[in-house]
Each structure stands twice: as C-alpha cells, then as structure tokens.
Design a protein around this motif. Structure first.
Motif, mmCIF file in Angstrom:
data_model
loop_
_atom_site.group_PDB
_atom_site.id
_atom_site.type_symbol
_atom_site.label_atom_id
_atom_site.label_comp_id
_atom_site.label_asym_id
_atom_site.label_seq_id
_atom_site.Cartn_x
_atom_site.Cartn_y
_atom_site.Cartn_z
ATOM 1 N N VAL A 1 31.722 38.357 55.653
ATOM 2 C CA VAL A 1 31.491 38.382 57.122
ATOM 3 C C VAL A 1 32.795 37.991 57.844
ATOM 4 O O VAL A 1 32.873 38.465 58.964
ATOM 5 N N PRO B 1 36.925 40.481 58.746
ATOM 6 C CA PRO B 1 37.622 41.248 59.804
ATOM 7 C C PRO B 1 38.312 40.478 60.997
ATOM 8 O O PRO B 1 39.243 41.036 61.504
ATOM 9 N N LEU C 1 39.550 47.653 57.078
ATOM 10 C CA LEU C 1 37.967 47.575 57.505
ATOM 11 C C LEU C 1 37.304 48.869 57.735
ATOM 12 O O LEU C 1 36.268 48.841 57.332
ATOM 13 N N THR D 1 33.910 49.744 55.719
ATOM 14 C CA THR D 1 32.764 50.156 56.423
ATOM 15 C C THR D 1 32.076 51.285 55.764
ATOM 16 O O THR D 1 30.823 51.319 55.441
ATOM 17 N N LEU E 1 28.747 47.648 69.859
ATOM 18 C CA LEU E 1 29.109 47.424 68.436
ATOM 19 C C LEU E 1 29.985 48.695 67.730
ATOM 20 O O LEU E 1 29.981 48.739 66.689
ATOM 21 N N HIS F 1 34.966 46.174 64.416
ATOM 22 C CA HIS F 1 34.588 45.100 63.885
ATOM 23 C C HIS F 1 33.148 45.160 63.876
ATOM 24 O O HIS F 1 32.402 44.778 62.970
ATOM 25 N N GLY F 2 32.610 45.564 64.873
ATOM 26 C CA GLY F 2 30.933 45.831 65.173
ATOM 27 C C GLY F 2 30.413 46.508 64.173
ATOM 28 O O GLY F 2 29.475 46.253 63.590
ATOM 29 N N TYR G 1 31.667 47.485 61.178
ATOM 30 C CA TYR G 1 31.823 46.734 59.881
ATOM 31 C C TYR G 1 30.576 45.729 59.755
ATOM 32 O O TYR G 1 29.986 45.946 58.728
ATOM 33 N N TRP G 2 30.347 44.832 60.770
ATOM 34 C CA TRP G 2 29.328 43.817 60.396
ATOM 35 C C TRP G 2 28.036 44.737 60.456
ATOM 36 O O TRP G 2 27.167 44.407 59.446
ATOM 37 N N LEU G 3 27.672 45.846 61.196
ATOM 38 C CA LEU G 3 26.597 46.552 61.110
ATOM 39 C C LEU G 3 26.245 47.218 59.954
ATOM 40 O O LEU G 3 25.211 46.760 59.126
ATOM 41 N N LEU H 1 27.816 46.214 56.996
ATOM 42 C CA LEU H 1 27.643 45.006 55.989
ATOM 43 C C LEU H 1 26.113 44.352 56.042
ATOM 44 O O LEU H 1 25.468 44.299 54.836
ATOM 45 N N VAL H 2 25.673 44.218 56.967
ATOM 46 C CA VAL H 2 24.267 43.737 57.257
ATOM 47 C C VAL H 2 23.296 44.645 56.385
ATOM 48 O O VAL H 2 22.429 44.385 55.611
#
Lengths: 352, 299
Positions: free
Chosen positions: A35, A38, A46, A50, A168, A172-173, A175-177, A179-180
């Motif tokens: 988490v 990034p 990144l 992703t 997003l 970064h956005g 990547y997190w999306l 990842l989740v």
C-alpha cells in the motif's frame, strides 16, 4: 508440514488459511508495504506492478476454471476483452467506476455461460474447443458491430475512474485500485477451496462421474466454474480498460490467453499460491528479456534485434517454461516452493 | 444464377483444400489421440521451409531445381515431425488429456516464436508451384491450382483411408488413438505410432501449404488456417478421414453462400463466424461429428 511446537487447541484455529500469528504478521507487513509503495517508487515500477496485479486477477479466474474445476479455458483473454469493452462503453455513458466494474464482471460472466453450455453434452478437450471458438469469434464480432457501438477497428476511449471527486486515473490511483481488487481475488481464491462450491469444483475435477453419483449437479457446476472464472476476467478487463485508457481488439488475442494459461501452469495449477508465483516469474522473465534486448539494441546501435524478435524470444521462453513445467514439474513452482519450505523446516533431517 | 454456381464451385474447391488441413488434424488424432492446436503453425513452418529451399536459396545465389527443393522440404518436414515427437510428446505418453492439450498449446507459441525468430515477421510471396490461371468451363472459371489441390486431396484422403483401415501399421495407430495404456499392453509401440502420425501430418500440412499458398502471400498470419480447419475436422469426426473431406466440402460451400448472402448485411462477419458457429453446434448436437467414433464421454 508445520514447524515443531506449533499446535492448535480448537478446530477453527486449525482450519485457518494463515495458521500462525507470525504468518499473519508477515502478510500484514507485505500488505502495508504494497500500500505504501507508491509513496517512494518510480512510475515505471508502479505501472509494471499495476499491470501484474491485473494479470493476477485474470489468472486467478483461470485458477478457478482450469485449476479447480479442471475445465480447459483458452478464451480468458477474450473474456478480459469483453470486460474491457463493457467497462469502456459504460464509462463513456458516465457510469461511476464502482458500478462499472461489477457490471463488467456480470456481463463477462453471462457471455462465458453462453460458451460453457456445451458442458452439458461434452467434456475434456471437446469443451476446450468451444472456448477456442469464443476466442476466435471475439474480434470478428467486435469488428463487425457498428462503429458507434464498440468502436470497431478504432477502439473505444475510456473515461478515468473517479471516487468522491478524486481522480483514480493517475498511476497511484490505478495502482491502489488494482491492488485492492487483486487482494480480493486472492482472498476469494484462497477461501474458495474450503467452501461448498469449491469442494464441488474439486470433485468434478477429480472424477466427474463419481461427483455426479454423489449428488453434485456436474453440468451446472462446470457452467458455474466458467461463470466464476469469467467474473475475475471481467474485473481484470475493466481494470485493463482503465489502465490502458483505450481499448482495441488487438489487445485481447489468443496469445494473451495462452500467456495466462502458461502463467497458471508454470506457477502451479493446484495451489492458490500458484498464480502469484507464475505471474511474478513470467513477468520477471519478460521484463528481463526486454531490458536485455534494450541494452543490446543500444550497444549494437540498431543491430538485428528488433521488437518482433523480442516478442518471438519471449514466446519461445514462455513455451519452454510451459513444456518444462508439464514434463518435469506438473505441480509447478508452488510445489517447488512447498518442497523448499518443508526441507527448510525439517533441516537437518531428510524430508521423507 | 451463374454467380451462385460460380460461388458454389469456388467454395467447394477451397473447402476441399481446407479439408486437407483438417485431414492433418485427423491423422494426428487417429495416430496419437492428440488434438494438435499447433497444426496451423506446423503448416506455416512447412511453407517457410519450402520458401527457404526455393526463393531463399535463390536469394543467396544457390539455384535449386524445383523437384529437388520439394524433396528437400519433404525431408525437412519428416525430420521436423520426428523431432517434435521425440522432444515434446514422447515424455508425455500416458499423461492426462489436459497435459497433452496444454503441450499442444505450448508448441503453438514455441513454433510461432521460432518461425518469427528465424524467418522474421515480414510478408513474402510464396513460391508458385502449381500452375496459375483458370480453366474456362462453359460460363464458369475454375482456378487451376485449387482444382489440382482438390483432386489431390480426394486421392490422398482415399489412400490414407485405406492405410488406416487396411494396413497393419494404420490399424496399430487406431489402437493408440483408443488408449495409450491399452495399446502399450498389447505390445504396440506408442512412440512409433506418434512418430508416424506426426511425420505424416507434418508432410500433409506442408502439402496443404503448397496448394493453398501457391503464388500468394506467405506470412506468420497464415497460421489462422489451422483454426479454420479445426471446425472441419470436428464436423467430419476426429477419427474419420473421408469425413474431413465431406465436412470440408460442406463448410466450404456454406462459407461461400454466407459470404454471398449474409456478409453484406453483417459487414463481413457471417462467413468468418460460420465455421465456429458450426463447431459449437456440432459439439452440442453430435459431438462425435458426422463419421467419428461414437465414444465421446458424456455426462
């Protein structure tokens, strides 16, 4: 095999996926690291991660269909494509992303059921042939539909996802999306074998006649296996659409399907750990080849090496990986990892 | 009316030549119980080998006469088939259908990668082996190359049919197609069977490449022919050689009709989709095809 001194007092404790506190802490540490990544990594890493997460979701879909239920699916890339086109179309209509992704998953699932229906009549590689038909028909259908529907040859642009006014669409956005959703996919895949459906899938995989005798509706379970696998593919497709920001049929070829299958086989087809190892291993090799050829390209200043040769080389390496895995280690890297772990824990005693 | 008949004749001829590719599927399946998805790639390799011995050799200054080039291609194909059997399929004898199927897929990308690495992705003109031009037959024009190819396919199919039903070796191959383990316990060499079927199928695929590509364009994309021939093999029945011929005829004609009447409405998709729709339909209604052995495992 557990290390010495680890024992359980309740059945619930023993049935956990992560049995010990230490393993839970390790997973937590990994999660926090992923988490926070990034904040201190470059855009290249990144982007790679992703894309690896998105691939992982698609391969987890294959794990459900192929690994758990034993039904060959060589249309995963087409299913990802269906998800991507659905997402692109819906995002173009102004639907928010938290509705787009489930919708893409469901549409993909519905399409996959269409091609899984012959499961009520045939099995084995005859069933695989219907998925092959799905994969080949996908680009023909997309290209033949009117341009205003799905963009035809040109493709469709994708509107970036937004949450509470925050975009997003940034690296970064995304990547997190990814990842989740990869975490959700992983959670599902690790817990599915312990559920009622998972056991039914496993029974169909091992011996479908026996499964039928035991009261499992075999044809329905097979169709459900395709549906479940396609749900993952739909999510992966929607994320791919957001990641690429533009979808065309040329991104979803039969070769991508084979790559997904290759990752699953190299990683290990029977273990939920397999897809992670497979995706990591193959991505690593692919990137290694890319970097190597780039270096060669710079040193030779435009020698005989070009992009096509790199693609050819990476296909050869992947094919060799699949063949080696099939011939020498059919249980894949996951089994290798398991063996190493057991050896380490039992050291200095022999494993057997 | 003339147009319709002309389309039917063309469709039938093309279908018969596709039937030749389908027969190479059937030969591999009958000899080794492998559905080899890489058949299209095998065909492309055969075509590239022929190109190497004709145009390629000419480009580097060696002029090989056509008959010798054909023989060289034949020998190369035999070696190629034997190598595949030895390296890929022999270690997998007796493994599950899934493993063998996946090995076929791995072979597909391996061969494609190798072809791209050795010969490159650019398109070239395929050597013209068969006479070009067309024969006038009343109001119809018949493509000479295709006609020769179609006649050749029919003769070859008949010969192969006799081989598989009369010759001792052919019957042995049929036993291997039934079950590897049973065949082994009956004293049949599964290795030999797989080698024979692979070599035969490679040569067949190369022949099909000669007929289909004679004088047209040769590139990696030609491998799609393999996927087009698969529905034909399935419709005819995977164990039936003459079935592949008839199925080729049916699909060829149906495709010609579809491209004539349905393509204008569907912006060109109907004729492309037709073989695969047929394939799914066959799997639904009659999974063993028109003339296959009725032993498809069902639920």
């Amino acid at each position: 095999m557990r290390p010495t001194g680890i024992f359980f007092k309740t059945y619930a404790a023993e049935a956990r996926v992560l049995e010990t506190r230490r393993s839970r802490l390790w997973l937590l540490a990994l999660g926090v690291m992923l988490v926070a990544l990034p904040l201190f990594s470059g855009p290249w890493l990144l982007g790679q991660l992703t894309y690896a997460f998105i691939t992982l979701i698609a391969v987890y879909g294959l794990f459900v269909t192929v690994g758990m239920a034993g039904q060959i699916n060589i249309a995963q890339s087409a299913f990802v494509g269906v998800g991507a086109f659905t997402a692109a179309k819906l995002s173009g209509l102004g639907v928010p992303f938290w509705l787009v992704i489930p919708a893409a998953a469901l549409v993909t699932g519905a399409v996959s059921v269409l091609f899984a229906l012959p499961a009520s009549r045939v099995k084995g590689f005859y069933l695989a042939l219907t998925t092959l038909a799905a994969q080949i028909m996908f680009p023909i259908v997309i290209l033949a539909l009117p341009m205003s529907w799905l963009g035809g040859l040109v493709g469709l642009p994708v509107v970036s996802p937004e949450l509470f006014g925050l975009s997003l669409g940034t690296p970064h956005g995304l990547y997190w999306l990814a990842l989740v959703f990869a975490a959700v996919a992983m959670f599902c895949a690790f817990n599915l074998p312990r559920s009622r459906l998972g056991r039914a899938l496993r029974a169909v995989h091992d011996n479908d006649t026996a499964a039928g005798v035991m009261g499992i509706p075999v044809a329905r379970i097979k169709i459900e296996a395709f549906f479940a696998g396609a749900l993952f593919a739909g999510v992966a497709g929607a994320l791919t659409a957001y990641y690429l920001q533009f979808v065309t049929v040329s991104s979803f070829t039969i070769f991508a399907s084979v790559w997904y299958l290759g990752m699953l086989i190299v990683g290990g087809i029977n273990s939920p750990l397999g897809p992670i190892l497979g995706v990591a291993f193959i991505t690593f090799i692919q990137e290694g080849l890319h970097t190597m050829s780039n270096m060669l390209l710079q040193s030779e200043s435009g020698g005989s090496f070009d992009g096509g040769a790199v693609f050819a080389l990476s296909s050869i390496v992947l094919a060799l990986c699949i063949l080696i895995a099939l011939i020498f280690e059919p249980r894949g890297l996951a089994h290798l990892w398991h063996t190493i772990k057991t050896n380490f824990r039992l050291w200095p005693f022999p494993r057997n | 009316m003339i147009n319709l008949l002309q389309a039917l004749i063309d469709g039938a001829l093309v279908g018969l030549v596709y039937g030749l590719v389908a027969i190479s599927f059937v030969v591999i399946y009958r000899g080794s119980k492998i559905i080899n998805l890489a058949q299209g790639e095998v065909l492309v390799i055969g075509a590239f080998l022929l190109w190497t011995f004709t145009e390629g050799a000419r480009n580097v200054g060696i002029d090989i006469p056509l008959p010798i080039a054909l023989v060289l291609t034949l020998i190369a194909c035999v070696i190629f088939g034997a190598v595949i059997e030895r390296t890929v399929f022999r270690p997998l004898i007796g493994q599950s259908a899934f493993t063998i199927f996946m090995a076929g897929i791995a072979l597909l990308i391996l061969l494609r990668g190798l072809a791209q690495l050795i010969w490159g992705a650019q398109t070239r003109s395929a050597p013209a082996i068969l006479p070009e031009g067309a024969i006038d037959l009343g109001p119809f024009l018949i493509n000479t190359g295709l006609l020769i190819g179609a006649i050749f396919t029919i003769v070859l199919a008949q010969a192969l049919h006799l081989f598989f039903t009369r010759a001792r070796l052919g019957l042995r191959l049929a036993a291997v197609a039934e079950n590897h383990t049973t065949a082994l316990s009956l004293g049949i060499s599964v290795r030999q069977a797989i080698a024979v079927s692979w070599i035969t199928a490679t040569v067949l695929a190369a022949t099909a490449a000669v007929v289909l590509l004679s004088g047209s364009i040769l590139s990696l994309e030609v491998a799609v022919i393999g996927f087009k021939a698969l529905p034909i093999a399935l419709l005819g029945g995977l164990e039936s050689i003459r079935g592949a011929l008839l199925a080729g005829l049916i699909i060829g004609i149906a495709e010609a009709l579809a491209s004539m009447y349905l393509d204008p409405i569907t912006s060109g998709a109907a004729s492309g989709l037709l073989p695969y729709v047929v394939m799914i339909g066959v799997l639904f209604i009659r999974p063993y095809g028109l003339f296959g052995w009725r032993r498809i495992e069902r639920l």
